[in-house]
Design a protein around this motif. Structure first.
Motif, PDB file in Angstrom:
ATOM      1  N   LYS A  66      42.387 -14.303  35.687  1.00 36.37           N
ATOM      2  CA  LYS A  66      41.680 -14.756  36.887  1.00 36.37           C
ATOM      3  C   LYS A  66      41.133 -13.587  37.700  1.00 36.37           C
ATOM      4  O   LYS A  66      40.918 -13.683  38.899  1.00 36.37           O
ATOM      5  CB  LYS A  66      42.617 -15.617  37.727  1.00 36.37           C
ATOM      6  CG  LYS A  66      43.030 -16.879  36.993  1.00 36.37           C
ATOM      7  CD  LYS A  66      43.888 -17.777  37.817  1.00 36.37           C
ATOM      8  CE  LYS A  66      44.217 -19.038  37.018  1.00 36.37           C
ATOM      9  NZ  LYS A  66      45.006 -19.972  37.807  1.00 36.37           N
ATOM     10  N   ARG A  67      40.865 -12.489  37.034  1.00 38.12           N
ATOM     11  CA  ARG A  67      40.413 -11.268  37.687  1.00 38.12           C
ATOM     12  C   ARG A  67      39.201 -11.505  38.586  1.00 38.12           C
ATOM     13  O   ARG A  67      39.109 -10.970  39.677  1.00 38.12           O
ATOM     14  CB  ARG A  67      40.084 -10.211  36.635  1.00 38.12           C
ATOM     15  CG  ARG A  67      39.707  -8.878  37.234  1.00 38.12           C
ATOM     16  CD  ARG A  67      39.316  -7.865  36.162  1.00 38.12           C
ATOM     17  NE  ARG A  67      38.873  -6.646  36.780  1.00 38.12           N
ATOM     18  CZ  ARG A  67      37.680  -6.469  37.346  1.00 38.12           C
ATOM     19  NH1 ARG A  67      36.802  -7.446  37.358  1.00 38.12           N
ATOM     20  NH2 ARG A  67      37.361  -5.320  37.900  1.00 38.12           N
ATOM     21  N   ALA A  68      38.279 -12.334  38.151  1.00 32.62           N
ATOM     22  CA  ALA A  68      37.073 -12.601  38.934  1.00 32.62           C
ATOM     23  C   ALA A  68      37.390 -13.283  40.267  1.00 32.62           C
ATOM     24  O   ALA A  68      36.608 -13.185  41.217  1.00 32.62           O
ATOM     25  CB  ALA A  68      36.101 -13.458  38.133  1.00 32.62           C
ATOM     26  N   SER A  69      38.525 -13.947  40.347  1.00 33.06           N
ATOM     27  CA  SER A  69      38.917 -14.651  41.575  1.00 33.06           C
ATOM     28  C   SER A  69      39.808 -13.826  42.491  1.00 33.06           C
ATOM     29  O   SER A  69      40.166 -14.272  43.576  1.00 33.06           O
ATOM     30  CB  SER A  69      39.652 -15.944  41.209  1.00 33.06           C
ATOM     31  OG  SER A  69      38.815 -16.805  40.482  1.00 33.06           O
ATOM     32  N   LEU A  70      40.180 -12.619  42.049  1.00 29.46           N
ATOM     33  CA  LEU A  70      41.034 -11.765  42.867  1.00 29.46           C
ATOM     34  C   LEU A  70      40.278 -11.272  44.088  1.00 29.46           C
ATOM     35  O   LEU A  70      39.046 -11.141  44.059  1.00 29.46           O
ATOM     36  CB  LEU A  70      41.504 -10.549  42.064  1.00 29.46           C
ATOM     37  CG  LEU A  70      42.409 -10.811  40.870  1.00 29.46           C
ATOM     38  CD1 LEU A  70      42.672  -9.515  40.108  1.00 29.46           C
ATOM     39  CD2 LEU A  70      43.713 -11.454  41.297  1.00 29.46           C
ATOM     40  N   SER A  71      41.007 -10.978  45.138  1.00 24.12           N
ATOM     41  CA  SER A  71      40.374 -10.380  46.311  1.00 24.12           C
ATOM     42  C   SER A  71      39.823  -9.015  45.915  1.00 24.12           C
ATOM     43  O   SER A  71      40.272  -8.398  44.943  1.00 24.12           O
ATOM     44  CB  SER A  71      41.391 -10.234  47.447  1.00 24.12           C
ATOM     45  OG  SER A  71      42.415  -9.331  47.073  1.00 24.12           O
ATOM     46  N   THR A  72      38.858  -8.543  46.658  1.00 26.36           N
ATOM     47  CA  THR A  72      38.227  -7.256  46.361  1.00 26.36           C
ATOM     48  C   THR A  72      39.251  -6.126  46.323  1.00 26.36           C
ATOM     49  O   THR A  72      39.242  -5.293  45.418  1.00 26.36           O
ATOM     50  CB  THR A  72      37.143  -6.948  47.400  1.00 26.36           C
ATOM     51  OG1 THR A  72      36.229  -8.038  47.439  1.00 26.36           O
ATOM     52  CG2 THR A  72      36.400  -5.681  47.066  1.00 26.36           C
ATOM     53  N   GLY A  73      40.143  -6.097  47.313  1.00 25.92           N
ATOM     54  CA  GLY A  73      41.158  -5.043  47.375  1.00 25.92           C
ATOM     55  C   GLY A  73      42.100  -5.074  46.189  1.00 25.92           C
ATOM     56  O   GLY A  73      42.408  -4.031  45.597  1.00 25.92           O
ATOM     57  N   CYS A  74      42.563  -6.247  45.821  1.00 29.89           N
ATOM     58  CA  CYS A  74      43.483  -6.373  44.686  1.00 29.89           C
ATOM     59  C   CYS A  74      42.794  -5.937  43.393  1.00 29.89           C
ATOM     60  O   CYS A  74      43.347  -5.178  42.607  1.00 29.89           O
ATOM     61  CB  CYS A  74      43.982  -7.816  44.572  1.00 29.89           C
ATOM     62  SG  CYS A  74      45.077  -8.100  43.160  1.00 29.89           S
ATOM     63  N   ARG A  75      41.579  -6.408  43.192  1.00 22.55           N
ATOM     64  CA  ARG A  75      40.846  -6.061  41.967  1.00 22.55           C
ATOM     65  C   ARG A  75      40.639  -4.552  41.873  1.00 22.55           C
ATOM     66  O   ARG A  75      40.848  -3.946  40.819  1.00 22.55           O
ATOM     67  CB  ARG A  75      39.494  -6.778  41.948  1.00 22.55           C
ATOM     68  CG  ARG A  75      38.797  -6.690  40.612  1.00 22.55           C
ATOM     69  CD  ARG A  75      37.514  -7.523  40.527  1.00 22.55           C
ATOM     70  NE  ARG A  75      37.527  -8.700  41.351  1.00 22.55           N
ATOM     71  CZ  ARG A  75      36.645  -8.922  42.340  1.00 22.55           C
ATOM     72  NH1 ARG A  75      35.711  -8.044  42.623  1.00 22.55           N
ATOM     73  NH2 ARG A  75      36.699 -10.033  43.044  1.00 22.55           N
ATOM     74  N   ALA A  76      40.271  -3.922  42.977  1.00 21.19           N
ATOM     75  CA  ALA A  76      40.035  -2.475  42.974  1.00 21.19           C
ATOM     76  C   ALA A  76      41.318  -1.704  42.661  1.00 21.19           C
ATOM     77  O   ALA A  76      41.306  -0.766  41.858  1.00 21.19           O
ATOM     78  CB  ALA A  76      39.476  -2.037  44.325  1.00 21.19           C
ATOM     79  N   VAL A  77      42.423  -2.106  43.278  1.00 26.30           N
ATOM     80  CA  VAL A  77      43.688  -1.410  43.049  1.00 26.30           C
ATOM     81  C   VAL A  77      44.174  -1.623  41.622  1.00 26.30           C
ATOM     82  O   VAL A  77      44.627  -0.687  40.960  1.00 26.30           O
ATOM     83  CB  VAL A  77      44.752  -1.878  44.074  1.00 26.30           C
ATOM     84  CG1 VAL A  77      46.120  -1.338  43.738  1.00 26.30           C
ATOM     85  CG2 VAL A  77      44.354  -1.438  45.470  1.00 26.30           C
ATOM     86  N   MET A  78      44.068  -2.845  41.118  1.00 25.58           N
ATOM     87  CA  MET A  78      44.501  -3.112  39.737  1.00 25.58           C
ATOM     88  C   MET A  78      43.650  -2.324  38.746  1.00 25.58           C
ATOM     89  O   MET A  78      44.179  -1.752  37.793  1.00 25.58           O
ATOM     90  CB  MET A  78      44.442  -4.607  39.421  1.00 25.58           C
ATOM     91  CG  MET A  78      45.584  -5.376  40.049  1.00 25.58           C
ATOM     92  SD  MET A  78      45.588  -7.127  39.615  1.00 25.58           S
ATOM     93  CE  MET A  78      46.016  -7.050  37.890  1.00 25.58           C
ATOM     94  N   ASP A  79      42.340  -2.276  38.980  1.00 25.97           N
ATOM     95  CA  ASP A  79      41.460  -1.513  38.096  1.00 25.97           C
ATOM     96  C   ASP A  79      41.835  -0.037  38.106  1.00 25.97           C
ATOM     97  O   ASP A  79      41.903   0.601  37.061  1.00 25.97           O
ATOM     98  CB  ASP A  79      39.995  -1.679  38.510  1.00 25.97           C
ATOM     99  CG  ASP A  79      39.432  -3.048  38.184  1.00 25.97           C
ATOM    100  OD1 ASP A  79      40.100  -3.826  37.462  1.00 25.97           O
ATOM    101  OD2 ASP A  79      38.333  -3.357  38.679  1.00 25.97           O
ATOM    102  N   ARG A  80      42.096   0.506  39.292  1.00 30.16           N
ATOM    103  CA  ARG A  80      42.473   1.908  39.402  1.00 30.16           C
ATOM    104  C   ARG A  80      43.799   2.169  38.690  1.00 30.16           C
ATOM    105  O   ARG A  80      43.930   3.125  37.936  1.00 30.16           O
ATOM    106  CB  ARG A  80      42.579   2.307  40.872  1.00 30.16           C
ATOM    107  CG  ARG A  80      42.852   3.804  41.054  1.00 30.16           C
ATOM    108  CD  ARG A  80      43.327   4.141  42.437  1.00 30.16           C
ATOM    109  NE  ARG A  80      44.653   3.559  42.635  1.00 30.16           N
ATOM    110  CZ  ARG A  80      45.096   3.089  43.788  1.00 30.16           C
ATOM    111  NH1 ARG A  80      44.340   3.113  44.852  1.00 30.16           N
ATOM    112  NH2 ARG A  80      46.306   2.589  43.882  1.00 30.16           N
TER     113      ARG A  80
END
Length: 92
Positions: A66-80
């Motif tokens: 559900k990555r596309a539905s994650l909040s911007t902050g969560c997605r950025a931190v998880m990607d990093r």
């Protein structure tokens, strides 16, 4: 009053299960996430993947699915965090 107490106990149990799940994620090298990811993604995990708590691997899979539905902050931190993990694996 009883319904309120039951609801409060249930919510406390869910929070505890989620905290334990993220602590285990942090302790598992293959699934290690930073405390920042924990902070930024807890709300998303409850919102998107609460049915999977406390199963760590299912929470992780759900969050990725559900990555596309994650909040911007969560997605950025998880990607990093995932990029850092990939760099560590590549360096070995």
């Amino acid at each position: 009053m009883t319904a309120y107490l039951t609801s409060t106990i249930r919510q406390a149990g869910i929070v505890l299960a989620f905290a334990v799940s993220f602590a285990a994620l942090s302790a598992t090298p293959s699934l290690a996430y930073s405390s920042e990811a924990q902070q930024m993604c807890t709300g998303d995990a409850f919102r998107l993947c609460s049915d999977e708590i406390p199963n760590i691997s299912k929470i992780t899979a759900c969050m990725m699915k559900k990555r596309a539905s994650l909040s911007t902050g969560c997605r950025a931190v998880m990607d990093r965090d995932l990029a850092q993990k990939s760099n560590k694996v590549a360096a070995q």
